[in-house]
Design a protein around this motif. Structure first.
Motif, PDB file in Angstrom:
ATOM      1  N   VAL A   1       0.864  -1.172   0.000  1.00  0.00           N
ATOM      2  CA  VAL A   1       0.000   0.000   0.000  1.00  0.00           C
ATOM      3  C   VAL A   1       0.904   1.226   0.000  1.00  0.00           C
ATOM      4  CG1 VAL A   1      -1.915  -1.144   1.192  1.00  0.00           C
ATOM      5  CG2 VAL A   1      -0.141  -0.011   2.522  1.00  0.00           C
ATOM      6  N   SER A   2       0.297   2.366  -0.162  1.00  0.00           N
ATOM      7  CA  SER A   2       1.074   3.600  -0.122  1.00  0.00           C
ATOM      8  C   SER A   2       1.761   3.720   1.230  1.00  0.00           C
ATOM      9  CB  SER A   2       0.146   4.793  -0.351  1.00  0.00           C
ATOM     10  OG  SER A   2       0.865   5.982  -0.253  1.00  0.00           O
ATOM     11  N   GLY A   3       3.066   3.835   1.224  1.00  0.00           N
ATOM     12  CA  GLY A   3       3.812   3.983   2.462  1.00  0.00           C
ATOM     13  C   GLY A   3       4.392   2.696   3.015  1.00  0.00           C
ATOM     14  N   GLY A   4       4.041   1.558   2.456  1.00  0.00           N
ATOM     15  CA  GLY A   4       4.610   0.318   2.984  1.00  0.00           C
ATOM     16  C   GLY A   4       3.816  -0.928   2.641  1.00  0.00           C
ATOM     17  N   VAL A   5       3.876  -1.892   3.543  1.00  0.00           N
ATOM     18  CA  VAL A   5       3.221  -3.184   3.343  1.00  0.00           C
ATOM     19  C   VAL A   5       2.416  -3.506   4.596  1.00  0.00           C
ATOM     20  CG1 VAL A   5       3.586  -5.658   2.959  1.00  0.00           C
ATOM     21  CG2 VAL A   5       5.092  -4.000   1.845  1.00  0.00           C
ATOM     22  N   ILE A   6       1.102  -3.625   4.450  1.00  0.00           N
ATOM     23  CA  ILE A   6       0.259  -3.991   5.587  1.00  0.00           C
ATOM     24  C   ILE A   6       0.235  -5.515   5.700  1.00  0.00           C
ATOM     25  CG2 ILE A   6      -1.940  -3.986   4.328  1.00  0.00           C
ATOM     26  CD1 ILE A   6      -3.138  -2.682   6.921  1.00  0.00           C
ATOM     27  N   ASP A   7       0.300  -6.020   6.926  1.00  0.00           N
ATOM     28  CA  ASP A   7       0.421  -7.461   7.142  1.00  0.00           C
ATOM     29  C   ASP A   7      -0.801  -8.235   6.662  1.00  0.00           C
ATOM     30  OD1 ASP A   7       2.968  -7.219   8.239  1.00  0.00           O
ATOM     31  OD2 ASP A   7       2.180  -6.914  10.253  1.00  0.00           O
ATOM     32  N   ILE A   8      -1.990  -7.815   7.062  1.00  0.00           N
ATOM     33  CA  ILE A   8      -3.215  -8.520   6.674  1.00  0.00           C
ATOM     34  C   ILE A   8      -4.270  -7.506   6.258  1.00  0.00           C
ATOM     35  CG2 ILE A   8      -5.125  -9.992   7.471  1.00  0.00           C
ATOM     36  CD1 ILE A   8      -3.165 -11.364   9.364  1.00  0.00           C
TER      37      ILE A   8
ATOM     38  N   ALA B   1       3.015   3.392  17.247  1.00  0.00           N
ATOM     39  CA  ALA B   1       2.434   4.671  16.819  1.00  0.00           C
ATOM     40  C   ALA B   1       2.642   4.872  15.321  1.00  0.00           C
ATOM     41  CB  ALA B   1       3.047   5.823  17.607  1.00  0.00           C
ATOM     42  N   LEU B   2       3.820   4.516  14.829  1.00  0.00           N
ATOM     43  CA  LEU B   2       4.101   4.621  13.397  1.00  0.00           C
ATOM     44  C   LEU B   2       3.178   3.713  12.588  1.00  0.00           C
ATOM     45  CD1 LEU B   2       5.870   5.541  10.982  1.00  0.00           C
ATOM     46  CD2 LEU B   2       7.404   3.645  11.550  1.00  0.00           C
ATOM     47  N   LYS B   3       3.047   2.444  13.010  1.00  0.00           N
ATOM     48  CA  LYS B   3       2.190   1.502  12.277  1.00  0.00           C
ATOM     49  C   LYS B   3       0.732   1.959  12.270  1.00  0.00           C
ATOM     50  CE  LYS B   3       4.815  -2.789  12.776  1.00  0.00           C
ATOM     51  NZ  LYS B   3       4.717  -4.201  13.154  1.00  0.00           N
ATOM     52  N   ILE B   4       0.247   2.405  13.410  1.00  0.00           N
ATOM     53  CA  ILE B   4      -1.145   2.850  13.488  1.00  0.00           C
ATOM     54  C   ILE B   4      -1.350   4.087  12.627  1.00  0.00           C
ATOM     55  CG2 ILE B   4      -2.930   3.759  15.038  1.00  0.00           C
ATOM     56  CD1 ILE B   4      -1.598   1.914  17.249  1.00  0.00           C
ATOM     57  N   SER B   5      -0.417   5.035  12.668  1.00  0.00           N
ATOM     58  CA  SER B   5      -0.531   6.253  11.859  1.00  0.00           C
ATOM     59  C   SER B   5      -0.445   5.951  10.369  1.00  0.00           C
ATOM     60  CB  SER B   5       0.559   7.256  12.250  1.00  0.00           C
ATOM     61  OG  SER B   5       0.397   7.652  13.587  1.00  0.00           O
ATOM     62  N   ARG B   6       0.397   5.006  10.002  1.00  0.00           N
ATOM     63  CA  ARG B   6       0.611   4.696   8.598  1.00  0.00           C
ATOM     64  C   ARG B   6      -0.525   3.865   7.992  1.00  0.00           C
ATOM     65  NH1 ARG B   6       6.174   2.464   7.683  1.00  0.00           N
ATOM     66  NH2 ARG B   6       6.706   4.593   7.138  1.00  0.00           N
TER      67      ARG B   6
ATOM     68  N   ILE C   1       7.274   9.186  17.229  1.00  0.00           N
ATOM     69  CA  ILE C   1       7.529   8.468  15.969  1.00  0.00           C
ATOM     70  C   ILE C   1       8.875   8.885  15.395  1.00  0.00           C
ATOM     71  CG2 ILE C   1       6.785   8.241  13.560  1.00  0.00           C
ATOM     72  CD1 ILE C   1       3.857   8.439  14.634  1.00  0.00           C
ATOM     73  N   ARG C   2       9.129  10.185  15.340  1.00  0.00           N
ATOM     74  CA  ARG C   2      10.365  10.704  14.739  1.00  0.00           C
ATOM     75  C   ARG C   2      11.619  10.342  15.539  1.00  0.00           C
ATOM     76  NH1 ARG C   2       8.302  11.098  10.383  1.00  0.00           N
ATOM     77  NH2 ARG C   2       7.376  12.959   9.516  1.00  0.00           N
ATOM     78  N   LYS C   3      11.453  10.073  16.816  1.00  0.00           N
ATOM     79  CA  LYS C   3      12.604   9.735  17.644  1.00  0.00           C
ATOM     80  C   LYS C   3      13.269   8.452  17.176  1.00  0.00           C
ATOM     81  CE  LYS C   3      14.064   9.324  22.429  1.00  0.00           C
ATOM     82  NZ  LYS C   3      13.673   9.479  23.838  1.00  0.00           N
ATOM     83  N   TYR C   4      12.495   7.522  16.659  1.00  0.00           N
ATOM     84  CA  TYR C   4      13.043   6.219  16.252  1.00  0.00           C
ATOM     85  C   TYR C   4      12.890   5.927  14.765  1.00  0.00           C
ATOM     86  CZ  TYR C   4      13.311   5.396  21.223  1.00  0.00           C
ATOM     87  OH  TYR C   4      13.618   5.496  22.547  1.00  0.00           O
ATOM     88  N   SER C   5      12.207   6.792  14.033  1.00  0.00           N
ATOM     89  CA  SER C   5      12.007   6.559  12.607  1.00  0.00           C
ATOM     90  C   SER C   5      12.154   7.863  11.844  1.00  0.00           C
ATOM     91  CB  SER C   5      10.609   5.979  12.359  1.00  0.00           C
ATOM     92  OG  SER C   5      10.364   5.881  10.983  1.00  0.00           O
ATOM     93  N   ARG C   6      12.890   7.805  10.779  1.00  0.00           N
ATOM     94  CA  ARG C   6      13.091   8.991   9.946  1.00  0.00           C
ATOM     95  C   ARG C   6      12.186   8.954   8.709  1.00  0.00           C
ATOM     96  NH1 ARG C   6      14.697  11.012  14.001  1.00  0.00           N
ATOM     97  NH2 ARG C   6      16.839  10.965  14.669  1.00  0.00           N
ATOM     98  N   THR C   7      11.183   8.098   8.747  1.00  0.00           N
ATOM     99  CA  THR C   7      10.307   7.959   7.592  1.00  0.00           C
ATOM    100  C   THR C   7       9.593   9.278   7.288  1.00  0.00           C
ATOM    101  OG1 THR C   7       8.502   6.661   6.641  1.00  0.00           O
ATOM    102  CG2 THR C   7       8.382   7.079   8.996  1.00  0.00           C
ATOM    103  N   PRO C   8       9.679   9.752   6.056  1.00  0.00           N
ATOM    104  CA  PRO C   8       9.108  11.056   5.726  1.00  0.00           C
ATOM    105  C   PRO C   8       7.621  11.014   5.364  1.00  0.00           C
ATOM    106  CG  PRO C   8      10.264  10.183   3.832  1.00  0.00           C
ATOM    107  CD  PRO C   8      10.441   9.176   4.951  1.00  0.00           C
TER     108      PRO C   8
END
Length: 198
Positions: free
Chosen positions: A59-66, A100-105, A148-155
């Motif tokens: 999906v946009s932004g990554g891969v959702i598990d299910i 938090a990143l997974k839920i937001s994404r 989220i930004r503390k551990y991930s630099r994903t834009p």
């Protein structure tokens, strides 16, 4: 595990396709076995209840598990609780950030969104994300973004993504007895006392 899942939930083409895809991704090192087993069990459970199930969906932004459809659609992210050695001194905060990143994404990809975990793991989901999106303050949204930004630099994650993110509940998976439990937000929120001070 495939035999166990099909004996318990039933065998069909959808679960066989999922098994082959997960096996292929595990063989090339994209998925670890713990993650794959949880996806397979949960897929069997959903298929048994009439859902059409897809795993590792781009999906946009990554891969959702299910991603599953039955009248409505649901998205599920599997979280095993793995913490890389570099974060061994702050595992709870690191996991909160990742959740938090997974839920937001991924939470707005489907009408309903869940985090699925092994039955022995209590995921440290930030309490602000257990609220209805309309109940979050601007400060809470900005604090979540900082986490989220503390551990991930994903834009690709924006304040708007964080503001609109939602979670419908937590799914626990017991792989030994094939038991699935769905914990609603209110019940899970009551467990948050175990993570006070993080």
């Amino acid at each position: 595990m495939y035999e166990k899942v099909t004996n318990y939930f039933g065998k069909n083409v959808n679960i066989e396709d999922i098994y082959k895809k997960l096996l292929g991704l595990s063989k090339v090192g994209i998925l670890n076995i713990n993650h794959s087993i949880l996806e397979l069990i949960l897929s069997g459970f959903l298929i048994n209840r009439g859902f059409r199930v897809y795993v590792e969906v781009e999906v946009s932004g990554g891969v959702i598990d299910i991603y599953a459809i039955k009248g409505t659609d649901i998205g599920i992210e599997v979280e095993t609780g793995y913490v890389p050695p570099i974060n061994a001194i702050n595992p709870e905060e690191f996991l909160m950030s990742r959740l938090a990143l997974k839920i937001s994404r991924y939470s707005n990809i489907a009408n309903e969104f869940y985090i699925a975990v092994p039955s022995f793991y209590l995921p440290p989901i930030p309490k602000e994300l257990l609220k209805d999106p309309n109940e979050r303050s601007e400060d809470e949204i900005r604090n979540l973004m900082r986490l989220i930004r503390k551990y991930s630099r994903t834009p690709d994650i924006t304040l708007n993504d964080v503001k609109n993110s939602k979670i419908n509940g937590i799914i626990t998976i017991n792989s030994k007895i094939m038991k699935i439990n769905i914990i609603d937000n209110k019940s899970f929120y009551n467990l948050k006392q175990f993570y006070d001070g993080i």
